[in-house]
Design an enzyme around this catalytic site. Structure first.
Site, PDB file in Angstrom:
ATOM      1  N   ALA A 105       0.838  -1.200   0.000  1.00 12.99           N
ATOM      2  CA  ALA A 105       0.000   0.000   0.000  1.00 12.99           C
ATOM      3  C   ALA A 105       0.871   1.248   0.000  1.00 12.99           C
ATOM      4  O   ALA A 105       1.770   1.380   0.824  1.00 12.99           O
ATOM      5  CB  ALA A 105      -0.912   0.009   1.222  1.00 12.99           C
ATOM      6  N   GLU A 106       0.588   2.145  -0.926  1.00 20.51           N
ATOM      7  CA  GLU A 106       1.248   3.451  -0.934  1.00 20.51           C
ATOM      8  C   GLU A 106       0.276   4.451  -0.325  1.00 20.51           C
ATOM      9  O   GLU A 106      -0.684   4.875  -0.966  1.00 20.51           O
ATOM     10  CB  GLU A 106       1.615   3.862  -2.364  1.00 20.51           C
ATOM     11  CG  GLU A 106       2.392   5.165  -2.426  1.00 20.51           C
ATOM     12  CD  GLU A 106       2.558   5.676  -3.838  1.00 20.51           C
ATOM     13  OE1 GLU A 106       3.704   5.824  -4.289  1.00 20.51           O
ATOM     14  OE2 GLU A 106       1.525   5.942  -4.498  1.00 20.51           O
ATOM     15  N   ASP A 107       0.494   4.777   0.936  1.00 22.78           N
ATOM     16  CA  ASP A 107      -0.439   5.630   1.673  1.00 22.78           C
ATOM     17  C   ASP A 107       0.345   6.646   2.486  1.00 22.78           C
ATOM     18  O   ASP A 107       1.102   6.285   3.390  1.00 22.78           O
ATOM     19  CB  ASP A 107      -1.324   4.772   2.593  1.00 22.78           C
ATOM     20  CG  ASP A 107      -2.175   5.612   3.514  1.00 22.78           C
ATOM     21  OD1 ASP A 107      -2.553   6.735   3.109  1.00 22.78           O
ATOM     22  OD2 ASP A 107      -2.460   5.166   4.634  1.00 22.78           O
TER      23      ASP A 107
END
Length: 900
Positions: free
Chosen positions: A611-613
């Site tokens: 996840a790119e958060d």
């Protein structure tokens, strides 16, 4: 041996084969047939207070009830379970998680009303789009609920909107808005139709098999003659012969017609003996069971039955009868040939539209003023790619090489999949990485958008080659032991109406939300309608497609913060949990991410999701059963921003060691789920500069301080990478070329640079010359070897025991290795004390100051070995007094025990 339970006749009927099993599942439960595997899930979460001590009693209580049944009756499900495990007490957020879970259950129940199970739901690509059917046709299915008329137009039918069509309230349209069109193959002149549908286009590996001229009727006759002995198929061919003869014998040809007219009938044994006396013993005797509702019950002779079971059915004739492509092409021409250009034509309340099909697997984007179109991809079997390798085992640590295929060459042009396979893959293997992450592979709007404005979610970009070329790339990577990840963009889509999904069927809310919620606030892209079952069908099938069709090993979900919040993540976050459960949070998007992770890990246990958060959403990597989103890793985006700020805006002597360490480790509770990078493609693309361009770009070779500036740049380049690589989680990423300090940023051809490709390349020739770039590559390669040999990333979290802002020194221990960094721009230390726990001898195995890495070689040979001193330093029992030149780092290995 294949055995039969009942006698049967060898015959053929047209059938459709389903590729996936369809196990029955109860609503609300994801059930898959999966390989036996052992997986371990380590959680990560965000806490109100990241340094809050965990309540041991609370943890113990949680562990003892981990298999309890939740309120909805599902065992092992606790919608807010990770909060207790992390010692987080926040009533509002806990209530939000419970409400989100109920919404998620409602979503799953709605899905199971439409699909047999979640495996079927995530396999929409088996039905939608173009698919060849054995019965001499191609089936096309598309979802367009706003359309009133649908047709396939292309060069194969002279772009006619009436030749291959379906209409509303006519064959080919259902209540959910799915259109179905059949494109019949064409019988050649003078040929007769194939009675048995055996000549199937591209359906056998050996495409010439059976092209011997033997007819299907001859083969069937031969098969039956070899299988049945004379007379044995009598009662199979005429199943009611016995009952009819018995009825006529008892009652005559004009016997009673109703049950009331029937006289008393002798018992079954008497009837059978009388019948057998006249006709002889029968292997199938007509005897009833004496029950009122059972008129005839066929009893099979056991001896005869066993003989039939021992026979091998003549399956070999099936392969001989299934004629191959040559025989097929002699009789038929395909309704839509391989390589045909086509689009889907709709009539809508707003008029006629032409669109690229949503499920198209190969697309030619707009070029030179021409409208985009799909390409029917059905290569003949001799040209279809045949896989040779299987995916490597998932390693305990990930060393990810991020790459963009188009800019991977040295020449000013768009590089191809084949170029990347032949030239870049061997280099990545040599460099020591064990996974590649590809960006910009999925077909997208305009080359300069890098790949983020996706238009065709099931298609590899034709700019780089064909689907077969991409399969070769993945296969060769697997053969080299490299996992292959895709950066997948499901957080938004291109807004262009002519090439993507926007206004696909004439309506504004087909795939996307209507109104402001359907538009990204800053990027001009469209936002998906994540709560719609048909949109979920599309997105989840898309994830599964890349794994099934191209054997992809994992996904990095791009910018999930832009989908999780109605403000698209563009807000100030203080870390208060209220920010993660207020009115700006999109429950539907969160439910989609949970469902995506559940289905992906259920269907493909070895898949990796990242996840790119930027908001550090709580529970990002927690199990979905405990209230998490289910990702395997998350990206620590703050690290690269910190390094960029330091390099561009902060003088060297003002770098703060405490800030460096706190940013790098973020939170020790979920550090093992962290993917770290010093810089990825964002630091080189979109008008930004790579670190090497910042460090080396303005150095004048003729200046008085040239050597000093070059040494500074090389030293910081190595130190930044080494500490980022070794202090954090089990995954590290590097963007293509940055490992050797690529001196130029990336700039895609646009009108602003006269469509130049000069900066859309990589200067691999720098590695062939002596100098700083070859030295930096040597260091990066040895850094990868350090993890491969010493398992640095897969070890537990390091003991960070020495962080001094005054001396600008950082030291930590990870496993048997001691890491020491001196970031001071001027001060060197001849005898600097750092604590160690184990008494004994240490050997320096990596030194950034070595000449082969572009350093000065300040350390003498005898300084590579150090013995501990029995003195308590940094809270540890022993210490080392080491020589630390300025702007250098060392890695020492514990090699021997010393007894005092």
């Amino acid at each position: 041996m294949i055995t039969l339970s009942i006698p049967h006749r060898f015959c053929f009927t047209p059938t459709t084969v389903t590729s996936f099993p369809h196990p029955h599942t109860k609503p609300g439960t994801v059930t898959f047939q999966r390989r036996k595997t052992t997986t371990t899930t380590t959680a990560c979460a965000a806490s109100e207070n990241p340094h809050q001590p965990q309540n041991p009693n609370q943890k113990k209580k949680k562990e003892s009830t981990s298999e309890d049944t939740s309120e909805d009756g599902e065992k092992g499900i606790d919608p807010a379970g990770f909060l207790a495990k992390r010692g987080i007490s926040h009533k509002a957020f806990a209530l939000f998680l419970l409400g989100r879970f109920m919404s998620y259950k409602d979503m799953k129940d709605e899905i199971l009303k439409r699909h047999e199970n979640f495996m079927v739901m995530a396999s929409g690509f088996e039905l939608l789009g173009m698919h060849r059917h054995p019965e001499h046709r191609v089936d096309y299915m598309e979802w367009a609920p706003g359309a009133r008329y649908c047709a396939i137009i292309g060069d194969f039918n002279e772009w006619s909107p009436t030749e291959n069509c379906a209409k509303e309230h006519f064959f080919g349209h259902d209540d959910y808005g799915y259109w179905f069109i059949i494109l019949q193959d064409k019988l050649r002149e003078g040929e007769e139709p194939d009675k048995y549908y055996f000549q199937m286009y591209n359906y056998v590996d050996d495409y010439d098999k059976g092209d011997s001229g033997v007819t299907a009727e001859e083969l069937i006759k031969k098969a039956n003659e070899e299988y049945w002995q004379p007379g044995e198929d009598r009662f199979v061919n005429n199943r009611f012969e016995g009952p009819v003869k018995l009825y006529e014998q008892i009652f005559g040809p004009n016997g009673p017609q109703t049950m009331e007219d029937l006289p008393d009938i002798p018992d079954a044994e008497t009837r059978y003996k009388a019948w057998a006396a006249e006709h002889g013993p029968s292997p199938t005797a007509v005897i009833d069971s004496g029950k009122e509702y059972d008129i005839f019950n066929v009893i099979v002779d056991p001896g005869w039955h066993e003989k039939i079971r021992a026979l091998k059915p003549p399956v070999m004739y099936w392969f001989e009868t299934r004629k191959g492509r040559k025989a097929w092409l002699k009789k038929y021409s395909p309704g839509i040939p391989h390589g045909s250009k086509y689009r889907v034509y709709f009539n809508t309340p707003n008029g006629p539209l032409e669109r690229v099909p949503a499920w198209a697997t190969y697309v030619q984007p707009e070029a030179e003023g021409r409208q985009a179109y799909a390409i029917h991809w059905e290569p003949p079997p001799e040209h279809a790619y045949k896989w040779r390798n299987t995916s490597p085992k998932v390693p305990k640590s990930l060393r990810v090489y991020e790459a963009h295929v188009g800019i991977s060459g040295s020449e000013p042009k768009v590089s191809s999949f084949n170029d990347f396979t032949d030239k870049i893959l061997p280099y990545i293997k040599e460099a020591g990485y064990n996974a590649i992450q590809l960006i910009g592979v999925v077909e997208h709007k305009d080359y300069f958008t890098v790949g983020y404005r996706v238009t065709n979610f099931f298609a590899v970009s034709s700019r780089y080659g064909t689907p077969e070329d991409f399969k070769r790339l993945v296969d060769e990577a697997h053969g080299l032991g490299l996992l292959v990840f895709l950066e997948i963009v499901h957080s938004y889509a291109a807004a262009d109406e002519m090439v993507g999904l926007s206004m696909f069927d004439g309506s504004n809310d087909c795939f996307f939300r209507s109104g402001k919620r359907g538009q990204h606030k800053f990027w001009g892209t469209r936002m998906f309608k994540y709560g719609d079952p048909d949109v979920l069908h599309f997105l989840l099938s898309n994830l599964n497609w890349w794994i099934v069709e191209y054997q992809i090993d994992g996904f990095q979900f791009h910018s999930v913060s832009s989908m999780m919040y109605t403000h698209n993540g563009f807000a100030s976050f203080t870390g208060d949990l209220e920010e993660y459960c207020n009115q700006y949070v999109d429950k539907d998007a969160l439910a989609y991410l949970i469902l995506a992770n559940e289905i992906l890990h259920g269907l493909h246990p070895n898949i990796i999701t990242i996840a790119e958060d930027a908001t550090f959403y709580p529970g990002l990597c927690e199990p979905t059963s405990q209230g998490g989103l289910g990702f395997d890793y998350y990206v620590n985006l703050s690290v690269s921003d910190m390094w960029s700020t330091f390099l561009e805006s902060v003088p060297d002597h003002e770098w703060n060691m405490t800030k460096i360490v706190s940013t790098l480790i973020s939170n020790t509770e979920y550090a093992d789920k962290m993917l770290m990078y010093a810089e990825n493609h964002n630091q080189s693309i979109s008008g930004r500069r790579s670190f090497a361009e910042i460090l080396f770009g303005e150095i004048d070779e003729n200046s008085h301080h040239y050597k000093e500036s070059l040494l500074r740049g090389a030293s910081l380049h190595k130190m930044i990478r080494l500490i980022t690589f070794t202090i954090g989680g089990r995954a590290y990423l590097n963007f293509m070329g940055n490992e050797f300090g690529h001196p130029k940023r990336v700039e895609f051809p646009t009108s602003s640079n006269n469509n130049s490709y000069m900066l859309a390349t990589r200067q691999w020739d720098l590695l062939a010359k002596d100098g700083v770039h070859r030295d930096l590559f040597s260091f990066d390669k040895d850094m990868m070897k350090l993890d491969e040999n010493e398992r640095v990333l897969s070890r537990g979290f390091p003991n960070i025991h020495h962080v001094k802002d005054s001396s600008m020194v950082i030291s930590y221990i990870r496993g048997p290795l001691l890491f020491i960094f001196n970031f001071h721009p001027k001060d060197s230390y001849d005898s600097y004390s750092v604590g160690v726990e184990e008494a004994g001898e240490y050997q320096i195995i990596v030194n950034t100051d070595e000449i082969k890495y572009g350093g000065q070689g300040s350390l003498k040979e005898d300084q590579y070995f150090q013995k501990t001193i029995s003195r308590r330093v940094d809270g540890l029992r022993n210490c080392l007094e080491v020589s630390l030149p300025s702007r250098t780092a060392q890695v020492a290995n514990f090699i021997a025990v010393t007894f005092y």
